[in-house]
Motif scaffolding. Structure first.
Motif, PDB file in Angstrom:
ATOM      1  N   LEU A  48     -23.999 -19.023 -10.893  1.00 38.98           N
ATOM      2  CA  LEU A  48     -23.025 -19.373 -10.109  1.00 38.98           C
ATOM      3  C   LEU A  48     -21.827 -18.589  -9.600  1.00 38.98           C
ATOM      4  O   LEU A  48     -21.247 -17.689 -10.450  1.00 38.98           O
ATOM      5  CB  LEU A  48     -21.863 -20.494  -9.769  1.00 38.98           C
ATOM      6  N   ILE A  76     -20.223 -20.066  -2.032  1.00 34.50           N
ATOM      7  CA  ILE A  76     -20.691 -20.153  -3.215  1.00 34.50           C
ATOM      8  C   ILE A  76     -22.037 -20.604  -3.422  1.00 34.50           C
ATOM      9  O   ILE A  76     -22.769 -21.096  -2.752  1.00 34.50           O
ATOM     10  CB  ILE A  76     -20.372 -22.121  -4.266  1.00 34.50           C
ATOM     11  N   GLU A  77     -23.119 -19.813  -4.377  1.00 36.18           N
ATOM     12  CA  GLU A  77     -24.438 -19.647  -4.187  1.00 36.18           C
ATOM     13  C   GLU A  77     -24.696 -19.738  -5.673  1.00 36.18           C
ATOM     14  O   GLU A  77     -24.407 -19.688  -6.654  1.00 36.18           O
ATOM     15  CB  GLU A  77     -24.730 -18.214  -4.204  1.00 36.18           C
ATOM     16  N   SER A  78     -25.290 -20.591  -5.464  1.00 32.76           N
ATOM     17  CA  SER A  78     -25.780 -21.560  -6.333  1.00 32.76           C
ATOM     18  C   SER A  78     -27.465 -21.235  -7.115  1.00 32.76           C
ATOM     19  O   SER A  78     -28.230 -20.986  -5.972  1.00 32.76           O
ATOM     20  CB  SER A  78     -25.733 -23.180  -6.532  1.00 32.76           C
ATOM     21  N   GLN A  79     -27.863 -20.567  -8.548  1.00 31.68           N
ATOM     22  CA  GLN A  79     -29.286 -20.890  -8.256  1.00 31.68           C
ATOM     23  C   GLN A  79     -30.018 -21.135  -9.602  1.00 31.68           C
ATOM     24  O   GLN A  79     -30.568 -21.199 -10.299  1.00 31.68           O
ATOM     25  CB  GLN A  79     -29.441 -19.576  -9.668  1.00 31.68           C
ATOM     26  N   LEU A  80     -29.079 -22.682  -9.627  1.00 32.65           N
ATOM     27  CA  LEU A  80     -29.974 -23.597 -10.097  1.00 32.65           C
ATOM     28  C   LEU A  80     -30.634 -24.718  -9.825  1.00 32.65           C
ATOM     29  O   LEU A  80     -31.514 -23.859  -8.707  1.00 32.65           O
ATOM     30  CB  LEU A  80     -28.308 -25.214 -10.644  1.00 32.65           C
ATOM     31  N   LEU A  84     -30.744 -28.527  -6.868  1.00 31.30           N
ATOM     32  CA  LEU A  84     -28.128 -27.802  -6.784  1.00 31.30           C
ATOM     33  C   LEU A  84     -28.744 -26.844  -6.613  1.00 31.30           C
ATOM     34  O   LEU A  84     -28.021 -26.067  -6.437  1.00 31.30           O
ATOM     35  CB  LEU A  84     -28.368 -28.094  -8.133  1.00 31.30           C
ATOM     36  N   THR A  85     -30.191 -26.110  -6.138  1.00 29.53           N
ATOM     37  CA  THR A  85     -30.070 -25.127  -5.652  1.00 29.53           C
ATOM     38  C   THR A  85     -28.913 -24.544  -4.224  1.00 29.53           C
ATOM     39  O   THR A  85     -29.191 -25.800  -3.389  1.00 29.53           O
ATOM     40  CB  THR A  85     -31.135 -24.060  -5.164  1.00 29.53           C
ATOM     41  N   LYS A  86     -28.449 -23.404  -3.736  1.00 28.15           N
ATOM     42  CA  LYS A  86     -27.559 -23.111  -2.335  1.00 28.15           C
ATOM     43  C   LYS A  86     -27.777 -21.720  -2.274  1.00 28.15           C
ATOM     44  O   LYS A  86     -26.584 -20.904  -3.009  1.00 28.15           O
ATOM     45  CB  LYS A  86     -26.226 -23.899  -2.940  1.00 28.15           C
ATOM     46  N   ARG A  88     -25.125 -19.391  -0.154  1.00 32.09           N
ATOM     47  CA  ARG A  88     -24.311 -18.846   0.152  1.00 32.09           C
ATOM     48  C   ARG A  88     -23.485 -19.258   0.452  1.00 32.09           C
ATOM     49  O   ARG A  88     -21.933 -19.882   1.361  1.00 32.09           O
ATOM     50  CB  ARG A  88     -23.964 -17.393  -0.330  1.00 32.09           C
TER      51      ARG A  88
END
Length: 290
Positions: A48, A76-80, A84-86, A88
């Protein structure tokens, strides 16, 4: 309360209500890296990054009584793993509600919701989790178990490799870091990708008493059985299949080519596999037990 390195305030208003309680309204930026360093396990923090705007409201009366945080998570950038990937610049409505309960044990109720992708609820006693429920892939109102944790995952398509890689650090922690409460995992996916293969209509139910040993069962189109997964040094996976028909169907992309292997870990890092099959079939030929 979070320090200035986590929340940066641009607008703050406060008023005393008729009941004598102080109500605060705060707007500003939140740094997800600082949040992760304080509240998330070390192995989740690198996934995150970034910062976003927030709108926070809280009430003080003999200490913090309630807290709510809302944000669109833009920045926010998510590499989950999915869902749950997102990216930025993507937008996902986020809400957090923290409430001091009136029970004799003085529990704290915490609820988190992220769009339609995640809903979680926790019952906290001090810094200990008494019970929690996490919904991934849907956002129905969570129902708390009497004790322990329930994780419920629903997805049209999921990557088993990504989730195993995410959870692997749990089994590499020292014994004193093990979970002290039972966990139940339910997973339902229309398509579950594992290396070069794709399983369809997948349902998995597993449980663990300490986060290191998982015992469960699974079923998919043309495949069902049970498993035990020991996490540690080394990891070990035991699969028990009443029947196995080979070859398995390769996962193909829309271009018609076999998908690239998602898990690129060296072979030495893969779990040690113990496989037992009641009836083994290869291209229609019965080969017996294995």
């Amino acid at each position: 309360f979070p320090s200035h390195d986590i929340l940066r305030t641009s607008v703050l208003t406060a008023q005393r209500r008729r009941d004598g309680k102080l109500a605060f309204d705060v707007q500003g930026d939140v740094n997800i890296r600082a949040v992760g360093q304080r509240y998330l396990p070390t192995w989740l923090q690198p996934l995150l990054q970034g910062q976003t705007r927030h709108h926070t409201q809280f009430i003080i009366h003999d200490g913090l009584e309630s807290l709510s945080v809302n944000s669109d998570l833009r920045g926010i950038e998510s590499q989950l793993p999915a869902p749950l990937t997102k990216p930025r610049l993507g937008i996902l409505p986020f809400s957090l509600d923290w409430q001091q309960t009136t029970t004799p044990s003085s529990e704290v109720a915490l609820q988190v919701k992220i769009a339609e992708h995640f809903a979680g609820q926790w019952a906290l006693q001090g810094e200990q989790i008494r019970a929690s429920t996490l919904y991934i892939g849907h956002s129905e109102r969570p129902v708390l178990p009497r004790q322990g944790s329930v994780i419920d995952v629903k997805s049209d398509e999921a990557s088993l490799d990504s989730w195993l890689a995410l959870l692997a650090p749990l089994g590499q922690q020292d014994d004193h870091s093990s979970l002290s409460y039972p966990v139940v995992l339910n997973l339902a996916s229309q398509r579950l990708n594992w290396t070069d293969y794709q399983l369809k209509q997948v349902y998995v139910q597993a449980s663990s008493q300490n986060g290191k040993t998982w015992d469960g069962k699974f079923q998919a189109t043309g495949l069902q059985g049970g498993f035990v997964w020991w996490q540690g040094h080394p990891n070990r996976l035991e699969l028990r299949l009443p029947e196995l028909k080979l070859p398995l169907e390769k996962y193909r992309t829309t271009s018609g080519n076999a998908a690239a292997t998602l898990d690129q870990r060296p072979l030495q890092q893969w779990p040690r596999l113990e496989l037992s099959v009641g009836k083994l079939q290869y291209r229609g030929r019965q080969l017996g037990q294995m």
